[in-house]
Design a protein around this motif. Structure first.
Motif, PDB file in Angstrom:
ATOM      1  N   ASP B 125       0.807  -1.157  -0.225  1.00 34.90           N
ATOM      2  CA  ASP B 125      -0.027  -0.046   0.227  1.00 34.90           C
ATOM      3  C   ASP B 125       0.972   1.394  -0.032  1.00 34.90           C
ATOM      4  OD1 ASP B 125      -2.254  -1.709   0.422  1.00 34.90           O
ATOM      5  OD2 ASP B 125      -2.249  -1.724   2.280  1.00 34.90           O
ATOM      6  N   ILE B 126       1.776   1.181  -0.789  1.00 34.45           N
ATOM      7  CA  ILE B 126       2.841   2.352  -0.873  1.00 34.45           C
ATOM      8  C   ILE B 126       2.451   3.245  -1.879  1.00 34.45           C
ATOM      9  CG2 ILE B 126       5.092   3.232  -1.396  1.00 34.45           C
ATOM     10  CD1 ILE B 126       6.343   0.857   0.345  1.00 34.45           C
ATOM     11  N   PRO B 127       1.758   4.438  -1.614  1.00 32.98           N
ATOM     12  CA  PRO B 127       1.472   5.257  -2.853  1.00 32.98           C
ATOM     13  C   PRO B 127       2.478   5.376  -3.803  1.00 32.98           C
ATOM     14  CG  PRO B 127       1.093   6.533  -0.731  1.00 32.98           C
ATOM     15  CD  PRO B 127       2.062   5.213  -0.426  1.00 32.98           C
ATOM     16  N   SER B 128       1.950   5.544  -4.992  1.00 27.52           N
ATOM     17  CA  SER B 128       2.972   5.638  -6.232  1.00 27.52           C
ATOM     18  C   SER B 128       3.618   7.017  -6.291  1.00 27.52           C
ATOM     19  CB  SER B 128       2.136   5.176  -7.409  1.00 27.52           C
ATOM     20  OG  SER B 128       2.781   5.558  -8.504  1.00 27.52           O
ATOM     21  N   ARG B 129       4.598   7.303  -6.028  1.00 25.16           N
ATOM     22  CA  ARG B 129       5.299   8.402  -6.127  1.00 25.16           C
ATOM     23  C   ARG B 129       6.355   8.635  -6.941  1.00 25.16           C
ATOM     24  NH1 ARG B 129       4.436   8.308   0.451  1.00 25.16           N
ATOM     25  NH2 ARG B 129       2.790   9.660   0.623  1.00 25.16           N
ATOM     26  N   PRO B 130       6.444   9.632  -7.716  1.00 28.38           N
ATOM     27  CA  PRO B 130       7.654   9.752  -8.670  1.00 28.38           C
ATOM     28  C   PRO B 130       9.050   9.357  -8.312  1.00 28.38           C
ATOM     29  CG  PRO B 130       6.276  12.010  -8.673  1.00 28.38           C
ATOM     30  CD  PRO B 130       5.893  11.031  -7.658  1.00 28.38           C
ATOM     31  N   LEU B 131       9.334   9.988  -6.957  1.00 29.37           N
ATOM     32  CA  LEU B 131      10.636   9.898  -6.158  1.00 29.37           C
ATOM     33  C   LEU B 131      10.894   8.306  -5.731  1.00 29.37           C
ATOM     34  CD1 LEU B 131      11.499  13.347  -5.152  1.00 29.37           C
ATOM     35  CD2 LEU B 131      12.573  12.134  -7.399  1.00 29.37           C
ATOM     36  N   PHE B 136      14.235   4.108  -2.878  1.00 30.79           N
ATOM     37  CA  PHE B 136      14.498   3.086  -2.470  1.00 30.79           C
ATOM     38  C   PHE B 136      15.861   2.378  -3.010  1.00 30.79           C
ATOM     39  CE2 PHE B 136       9.729   2.316  -2.976  1.00 30.79           C
ATOM     40  CZ  PHE B 136       9.574   2.034  -1.593  1.00 30.79           C
ATOM     41  N   HIS B 137      16.180   2.855  -4.125  1.00 26.41           N
ATOM     42  CA  HIS B 137      17.730   2.545  -4.498  1.00 26.41           C
ATOM     43  C   HIS B 137      18.888   3.105  -3.514  1.00 26.41           C
ATOM     44  CE1 HIS B 137      17.097  -0.310  -7.742  1.00 26.41           C
ATOM     45  NE2 HIS B 137      16.140   0.560  -7.835  1.00 26.41           N
ATOM     46  N   LEU B 138      18.688   4.472  -3.250  1.00 27.28           N
ATOM     47  CA  LEU B 138      19.757   5.194  -2.343  1.00 27.28           C
ATOM     48  C   LEU B 138      19.582   4.485  -0.960  1.00 27.28           C
ATOM     49  CD1 LEU B 138      19.022   8.900  -3.441  1.00 27.28           C
ATOM     50  CD2 LEU B 138      20.871   7.487  -3.716  1.00 27.28           C
ATOM     51  N   ALA B 139      18.401   4.200  -0.317  1.00 23.94           N
ATOM     52  CA  ALA B 139      18.226   3.915   1.082  1.00 23.94           C
ATOM     53  C   ALA B 139      18.738   2.227   0.887  1.00 23.94           C
ATOM     54  CB  ALA B 139      16.814   3.755   1.331  1.00 23.94           C
ATOM     55  N   ALA B 140      18.562   1.304  -0.019  1.00 28.79           N
ATOM     56  CA  ALA B 140      18.964   0.110  -0.199  1.00 28.79           C
ATOM     57  C   ALA B 140      20.656   0.223  -0.278  1.00 28.79           C
ATOM     58  CB  ALA B 140      18.682  -0.708  -1.537  1.00 28.79           C
ATOM     59  N   ASN B 170      13.026  11.312   4.398  1.00 27.67           N
ATOM     60  CA  ASN B 170      13.017  12.613   3.791  1.00 27.67           C
ATOM     61  C   ASN B 170      12.167  12.506   2.540  1.00 27.67           C
ATOM     62  OD1 ASN B 170      14.953  13.994   5.380  1.00 27.67           O
ATOM     63  ND2 ASN B 170      16.786  13.210   4.281  1.00 27.67           N
ATOM     64  N   LEU B 171      12.057  11.625   1.814  1.00 25.19           N
ATOM     65  CA  LEU B 171      11.035  11.541   0.754  1.00 25.19           C
ATOM     66  C   LEU B 171       9.629  11.420   1.413  1.00 25.19           C
ATOM     67  CD1 LEU B 171      10.674  10.246  -2.409  1.00 25.19           C
ATOM     68  CD2 LEU B 171       9.909   8.310  -1.051  1.00 25.19           C
ATOM     69  N   LEU B 172       9.137  10.952   2.467  1.00 26.80           N
ATOM     70  CA  LEU B 172       7.872  11.270   3.025  1.00 26.80           C
ATOM     71  C   LEU B 172       7.651  12.446   3.627  1.00 26.80           C
ATOM     72  CD1 LEU B 172       7.591   7.771   5.013  1.00 26.80           C
ATOM     73  CD2 LEU B 172       6.229   8.325   3.027  1.00 26.80           C
ATOM     74  N   LEU B 186       6.306   5.179   6.980  1.00 24.96           N
ATOM     75  CA  LEU B 186       7.648   4.645   7.126  1.00 24.96           C
ATOM     76  C   LEU B 186       7.709   3.225   6.895  1.00 24.96           C
ATOM     77  CD1 LEU B 186      10.454   5.917   7.094  1.00 24.96           C
ATOM     78  CD2 LEU B 186      10.205   6.013   9.487  1.00 24.96           C
ATOM     79  N   LEU B 187       7.273   2.678   8.081  1.00 27.35           N
ATOM     80  CA  LEU B 187       7.740   1.022   8.059  1.00 27.35           C
ATOM     81  C   LEU B 187       7.432   0.260   6.783  1.00 27.35           C
ATOM     82  CD1 LEU B 187       8.729  -1.202   9.929  1.00 27.35           C
ATOM     83  CD2 LEU B 187       6.151  -1.460  10.522  1.00 27.35           C
ATOM     84  N   PRO B 188       6.353   0.425   5.862  1.00 24.49           N
ATOM     85  CA  PRO B 188       6.472  -0.157   4.567  1.00 24.49           C
ATOM     86  C   PRO B 188       7.564   0.246   3.648  1.00 24.49           C
ATOM     87  CG  PRO B 188       4.286   1.000   5.077  1.00 24.49           C
ATOM     88  CD  PRO B 188       5.207   1.274   6.198  1.00 24.49           C
ATOM     89  N   TYR B 189       7.943   1.399   3.593  1.00 25.21           N
ATOM     90  CA  TYR B 189       9.164   1.900   2.828  1.00 25.21           C
ATOM     91  C   TYR B 189      10.257   0.889   3.362  1.00 25.21           C
ATOM     92  CZ  TYR B 189       7.366   5.511   0.269  1.00 25.21           C
ATOM     93  OH  TYR B 189       6.644   6.449  -0.818  1.00 25.21           O
ATOM     94  N   ILE B 190      10.482   1.023   4.535  1.00 21.63           N
ATOM     95  CA  ILE B 190      11.696   0.232   5.280  1.00 21.63           C
ATOM     96  C   ILE B 190      11.735  -1.315   4.439  1.00 21.63           C
ATOM     97  CG2 ILE B 190      13.001  -0.454   7.233  1.00 21.63           C
ATOM     98  CD1 ILE B 190      11.803   1.930   8.522  1.00 21.63           C
TER      99      ILE B 190
END
Lengths: 213, 262
Positions: B125-131, B136-140, B170-172, B186-190
């Motif tokens: 359920d992560i909303p589709s956002r351009p960035l 995700f790649h930077l965080a990984a 920061n994205l959020l 935040l948790l779903p992003y992680i």
């Protein structure tokens, strides 16, 4: 009287005790947990937060007559699928705010489940507050204030209806929690800690230690 | 504390330790390392042995003439530098220790994340956002630094975890400053970042930080975001179709394909 964001020391000296408390936020996703805390911390409904990584962890101090209470506020993901992770967050918490939305009866049921779980599994001395948020939506209210009030009384909870949007009872709620917390034996003493800071900014941790004069 | 400050304090510490009046202290540290490496210890004992020694030695050093004037800060800095100095030398023995389940848990998590490669942000359920993709790649990338030999102290590992979460946060903040962005978002992003990265030593890294980052130094915001990462790892370890927004059939099909690709 509570004051926001002030330093731990009063102008007339530094005799105040500083007590650190871990406060966990629980409640269904969408009930406004983070807005409530943002309102408490920033005093405004929405604003950018500079000092911390994000709004999921925030700190705020409340000055009482003879002590300063510093809340470390731990937000939790409220979606049902993350429910089983919650004990990792409320472990060691001295206070919990369980939030529901007065315009959504299901969120009140969820809140009562949280309270039950905390009473069973959290620290026995945890101070629990129940917050009926979105009180500005009273025209479409689904949860009667009397029901919530009597539930809170039966379970020994602090209770308030709050609105992050219209800044109703937000400071009052946290002040009530601060007043109810025991000020002598919480947390652990602190030394000057060197915490990694993500944004590469130096943030000084309070050195005084919990409840040190 | 900033990275550069951390390294400056370390350099300063090593410099002072070379002073003639520190000869006995240096001998004690060397003796400790030699004895530790030659004695078998279970992970819990190893952790308390190292922590106790750091505490005792930092106490002695902060009373020493070279540190005495630094006060409370001095003690904290000395214990930080000692922690790094010791753990660099003990690393191979205490990271993924033999008599622990760390290696097995690492492997299980790795396999779980590999099997879950069919999971998309939508399933969380992560909303589709351009960035999103960039974040995700930077965080990984930040999280992958946990396995870099450059970052071997508990503090440095903790910073890798916090830096990774910081990118997502920061994205959020960028998208959601108005409604406030909390743990719900935040948790779903992680979790998705972990799936994307498929880390090979995640349990080892978390337990290493937990065992050797003394309790007085793993608290507040650092403790919170450490817990976020820990809970995201646990979520993936226990994941089934109910963990995601997906039909049981689609989940089963994804898992079958994931298994085949291993």
């Amino acid at each position: 009287m509570a004051s926001r964001g002030g330093s731990a020391h009063r102008a007339n000296g530094s005799r105040d005790k500083i007590c650190h408390f871990k406060l966990v936020l629980l409640g269904e996703s969408g009930v406004g947990k983070s807005c409530l805390v943002l309102r408490f911390v920033k005093g405004e409904y929405s604003d950018h937060l500079e000092a911390t990584i994000g709004a999921a962890f925030l700190t705020q101090t409340v000055n009482l007559d003879d002590t300063t209470v510093k809340f470390e506020i731990w937000d939790t993901a409220g979606q049902e699928r993350y429910h089983s992770l919650a004990p990792m967050y409320y472990r060691g918490a001295q206070a919990a705010v369980v939030v529901y939305d007065i315009s959504d009866g299901d969120t009140f049921v969820r809140a009562k489940n949280w309270v039950k779980e905390l009473q069973r599994q959290a620290s026995p001395s945890i101070v629990i507050a129940l917050a009926g948020n979105k009180a500005d939506l009273k025209d479409i209210r689904k949860v009667h204030i009397e029901d919530a009030q009597s539930y809170a009384e039966d379970n020994g909870l602090l209770f308030m209806e709050t609105s992050a949007k219209s800044d109703q009872n937000v400071q009052e709620l946290f002040l009530a929690i601060a007043n109810k917390l025991p000020k002598s034996a919480s947390g652990s003493p602190r030394t000057g800690t060197l915490e990694p800071n993500v944004s590469d900014r130096m943030r000084q941790q309070g050195n005084g230690g919990c409840c040190k004069s | 504390m900033q990275m550069d400050e951390y390294y400056r304090n370390n350099a300063e510490f090593l410099d002072r330790m070379r002073h003639i009046t520190c000869f006995d202290h240096v001998q004690r540290v060397k003796g400790f390392v030699a004895e530790f490496l030659s004695t078998p210890q279970n992970p819990e004992d190893a952790s308390s042995t190292v922590r106790d020694f750091v505490e005792e030695m930092a106490g002695m050093l902060s009373d020493h003439q070279l540190w005495r004037e630094d006060g409370e800060d001095g003690y904290a800095q000395v214990s930080e530098s000692l922690e790094k100095f010791l753990l660099q030398r003990l690393y191979n023995k205490v990271f993924t220790p033999l008599d622990s389940t760390d290696a097995e848990d690492d492997n299980q998590l790795y396999l779980s994340t590999r099997r879950l490669q069919f999971i998309t942000p939508d399933h969380l359920d992560i909303p589709s956002r351009p960035l999103n993709k960039v974040a995700f790649h930077l965080a990984a990338e930040e999280l992958a630094k946990l396995d870099s030999s450059k970052f071997s102290s508990p503090w440095e590992k903790l910073v890798c975890i916090l830096n990774s979460i910081s990118i997502l946060s920061n994205l959020l903040k960028h998208y959601g400053a108005d409604e406030g962005t909390g743990a719900d978002e935040l948790l779903p992003y992680i979790i998705y970042t972990l799936i994307l990265l498929s880390p090979k030593h995640m349990y080892s890294n978390l337990r290493y930080v937990q065992r050797f980052r003394s309790e007085s130094k793993l608290r507040s915001e650092a403790a919170y975001y450490y817990t976020q990462m820990e809970s995201a790892v646990l979520f993936i370890s226990n994941a089934d179709h109910k963990s995601f927004t997906i039909s049981p059939d689609d989940f089963a099909r994804g898992m079958r394909e994931g298994r085949r690709s291993l």
